[in-house]
Design a protein around this motif. Structure first.
Motif, mmCIF file in Angstrom:
data_model
loop_
_atom_site.group_PDB
_atom_site.id
_atom_site.type_symbol
_atom_site.label_atom_id
_atom_site.label_comp_id
_atom_site.label_asym_id
_atom_site.label_seq_id
_atom_site.Cartn_x
_atom_site.Cartn_y
_atom_site.Cartn_z
ATOM 1 N N ARG A 4 -11.333 23.784 55.924
ATOM 2 C CA ARG A 4 -12.029 22.980 56.932
ATOM 3 C C ARG A 4 -13.360 23.626 57.312
ATOM 4 N N ARG A 5 -13.325 24.948 57.499
ATOM 5 C CA ARG A 5 -14.547 25.684 57.839
ATOM 6 C C ARG A 5 -15.598 25.499 56.759
ATOM 7 N N LEU A 6 -15.202 25.631 55.505
ATOM 8 C CA LEU A 6 -16.132 25.477 54.389
ATOM 9 C C LEU A 6 -16.766 24.089 54.379
ATOM 10 N N HIS A 7 -15.953 23.081 54.522
ATOM 11 C CA HIS A 7 -16.460 21.710 54.443
ATOM 12 C C HIS A 7 -17.423 21.400 55.586
ATOM 13 N N PHE A 8 -17.070 21.779 56.792
ATOM 14 C CA PHE A 8 -17.970 21.499 57.913
ATOM 15 C C PHE A 8 -19.270 22.295 57.784
ATOM 16 N N ASP A 9 -19.188 23.538 57.346
ATOM 17 C CA ASP A 9 -20.394 24.361 57.236
ATOM 18 C C ASP A 9 -21.323 23.885 56.128
ATOM 19 N N LEU A 10 -20.769 23.440 55.014
ATOM 20 C CA LEU A 10 -21.606 23.117 53.856
ATOM 21 C C LEU A 10 -22.021 21.645 53.795
ATOM 22 N N VAL A 11 -21.155 20.733 54.236
ATOM 23 C CA VAL A 11 -21.516 19.313 54.150
ATOM 24 C C VAL A 11 -21.368 18.578 55.470
ATOM 25 N N GLY A 12 -20.887 19.250 56.508
ATOM 26 C CA GLY A 12 -20.797 18.627 57.819
ATOM 27 C C GLY A 12 -19.690 17.615 57.975
ATOM 28 N N LEU A 13 -18.690 17.645 57.097
ATOM 29 C CA LEU A 13 -17.586 16.685 57.128
ATOM 30 C C LEU A 13 -16.268 17.423 56.930
ATOM 31 N N PRO A 14 -15.159 16.861 57.417
ATOM 32 C CA PRO A 14 -13.856 17.489 57.168
ATOM 33 C C PRO A 14 -13.432 17.274 55.724
ATOM 34 N N PRO A 15 -12.534 18.109 55.211
ATOM 35 C CA PRO A 15 -12.068 17.904 53.835
ATOM 36 C C PRO A 15 -11.217 16.643 53.730
ATOM 37 N N SER A 16 -11.388 15.901 52.657
ATOM 38 C CA SER A 16 -10.581 14.715 52.411
ATOM 39 C C SER A 16 -9.202 15.129 51.904
#
Length: 502
Positions: A4-16
């Motif tokens: 979750r941290r990675l997705h929000f930091d890199l693309v600004g969205l939660p992981p699907s």
């Protein structure tokens, strides 16, 4: 939590759900290192990476679609610079090239019209920003415009504003007034195009920057039919003639003569309001009435050196200061300033030399701040003596030198940081570490961070399936500013402004 941290930091969205399944399958087969590496690479390839990290740079570049200041006037062509930034980050344009394009894209060689249009659009960095478009004094407006450009560039790239030396030597950092006015000559030798037209609330008609025509290029304003184009030119000629009569009448009155015709305040304001939009519309059309592709940006103008102003005030000119770079920052190879160009290209080369002590460090620190919530230098815009000292100076030096020597790749830098052990830590409280470092400056745990309102909104739309990933066509500002809209309401505005003046 890490995914979750990675997705929000890199693309600004939660992981699907699909991303979670993919990650878990790779984790079971190949282990955590491979699973994380593949997920990070997937996110860095996502178009949403450029949107997320483009937003970070646009904040630094003080991007906005209006002038701010005393009269908030719309910038209908700012969106092109926004799209340029997003595309550049998705393409991982090296940071030194990214800066050079924004400072001096108009002076760089190009292979075709498409590349030329892109490089001109990049100079929007120097054109967006707050401007007092109600200012009547030409010299003061130009000086303030140059001051804003110096402040924005040096704060963004060097982490210290040389603009503090406009009125006196910098009180905390080793920048002199001569340093400031040496830079001011570089920017004063350029013309800024911001694409606004005059009105009672806007004394500054900023011509738009005309781009080469390219296949598939977006042009949001409309062309005119031959008949309407001729009508518009005729109306412009009529209003321009009235403007000439008004100016003649004013000059006669100022010289004590009796003007041939007296104009009321309402007539003067009506001419200003009507002529400005007509001139603005004509600037968006070619000689055949076809819509031109337009942007904000800069071009070289007459090359000049400017005078040092006592206390930074117009009318208190002192000695002429030759164009130059700040002397407090020594570099091994100092570019020489050409006689026939502004020097912006040489300024970009000076800033992006590998030996420049600030450029790479300031950028690496900004990236670190977005990933860890706080920069290694907590005052990300202030690397001077009044800012905070680095918490890990050797780490900042190592990352900065490696960043420059590895090709100034933003994606590579981010990949290195997010795959590090420090980034992968849990945010769990440690009763043993807390007494020694209660502020967590030594990063004994991953700092807890607030999620921005923008990311919260996008996350809700994403999980509900309502988010739109398609790039917007221009912007609402660009589509809502039109000549016909202004003309339909001109009488109400003229009367309201006249009443205000009285």
């Amino acid at each position: 939590p890490l995914l979750r941290r990675l997705h929000f930091d890199l693309v600004g969205l939660p992981p699907s759900l699909a991303a979670i399944d993919r990650f878990l399958k790779t984790l079971d087969v190949s282990g955590i290192e491979t699973a994380l590496s593949k997920e990070v690479d997937e996110l860095l390839r996502s178009p949403q990476f450029g949107e997320r990290w483009g937003r970070h740079w646009l904040d630094v570049a003080r991007y906005g679609e209006s002038s701010g200041g005393e009269s908030n006037v719309s910038f209908p062509y700012a969106w092109r610079y926004r799209d340029y930034v997003i595309d550049a980050l998705n393409a991982d344009v090296p940071y030194d090239r990214f800066l050079t394009e924004q400072i001096a894209g108009d002076l760089l060689p190009f292979q075709d019209d498409a590349q030329r249009a892109r490089l001109l659009t990049a100079t929007g960095f120097l054109a967006v920003g707050t401007k007092n478009l109600g200012e009547r004094d030409d010299a003061k407006f130009k000086a303030d415009l140059v001051d804003e450009q110096i402040d924005s560039l040096t704060r963004a790239v060097m982490g210290s504003s040389v603009a503090c030396a406009r009125c006196h030597h910098h009180k905390f950092d080793p920048f002199s007034m001569e340093d400031y006015y040496g830079l001011a000559g570089i920017f004063a030798s350029s013309k800024t195009f911001f694409g606004t037209f005059t009105s009672p609330a806007n004394n500054r008609g900023g011509d738009p920057l005309v781009l080469p025509r390219v296949a598939g290029q977006q042009v949001l304003h409309k062309s005119l039919s031959p008949e309407k184009f001729e009508d518009l030119k005729a109306r412009h000629a009529e209003l321009a003639a009235v403007r000439a009569e008004i100016q003649e009448s004013q000059q006669a009155a100022f010289s004590g003569k009796t003007p041939r015709r007296k104009f009321t305040l309402r007539e003067v304001l009506a001419n200003v309001w009507r002529l400005g939009p007509v001139e603005g519309k004509l600037e968006t059309l070619d000689d055949e009435g076809k819509a031109l592709p337009l942007a904000m940006g800069v071009l070289d103008d007459e090359v000049i050196d400017v005078a040092l102003l006592a206390r930074g005030e117009i009318g208190r000119e002192g000695a002429i200061v030759p164009r130059a770079f700040p002397r407090a920052i020594p570099v091994e190879q100092l570019p020489s300033l050409p006689d026939q160009q502004s020097g912006r290209l040489e300024l970009a080369k000076w800033l992006t030399q590998e030996g420049h002590p600030l450029t790479s460090r300031v950028f690496v620190n900004r990236v670190w701040k977005h990933l860890f919530g706080r920069g290694l230098v907590a005052t990300v815009d202030n690397f001077g003596t009044s800012g905070e000292t680095p918490s890990h100076p050797q780490l900042l030096d190592t990352l900065s030198v490696r960043f420059a020597r590895d090709g100034w790749s933003t994606k590579r830098l981010i990949r290195t940081l997010v795959l590090s052990r420090t980034y992968r830590q849990a945010s769990t409280f440690d009763a043993g570490a807390f007494p020694a470092d209660p502020d967590n400056r030594l990063l004994w745990r991953m700092p807890k961070r607030r999620l921005e309102a923008e990311a919260i909104r996008d996350a809700m739309l994403y999980v509900s399936g309502e988010i739109e990933f398609a790039r917007p066509s221009g912007s609402h500002v660009a589509t809502n500013v039109s000549y016909t809209h202004l003309r339909a309401h001109e009488t109400r505005y003229v009367i309201a402004y006249a009443v205000f003046c009285l």
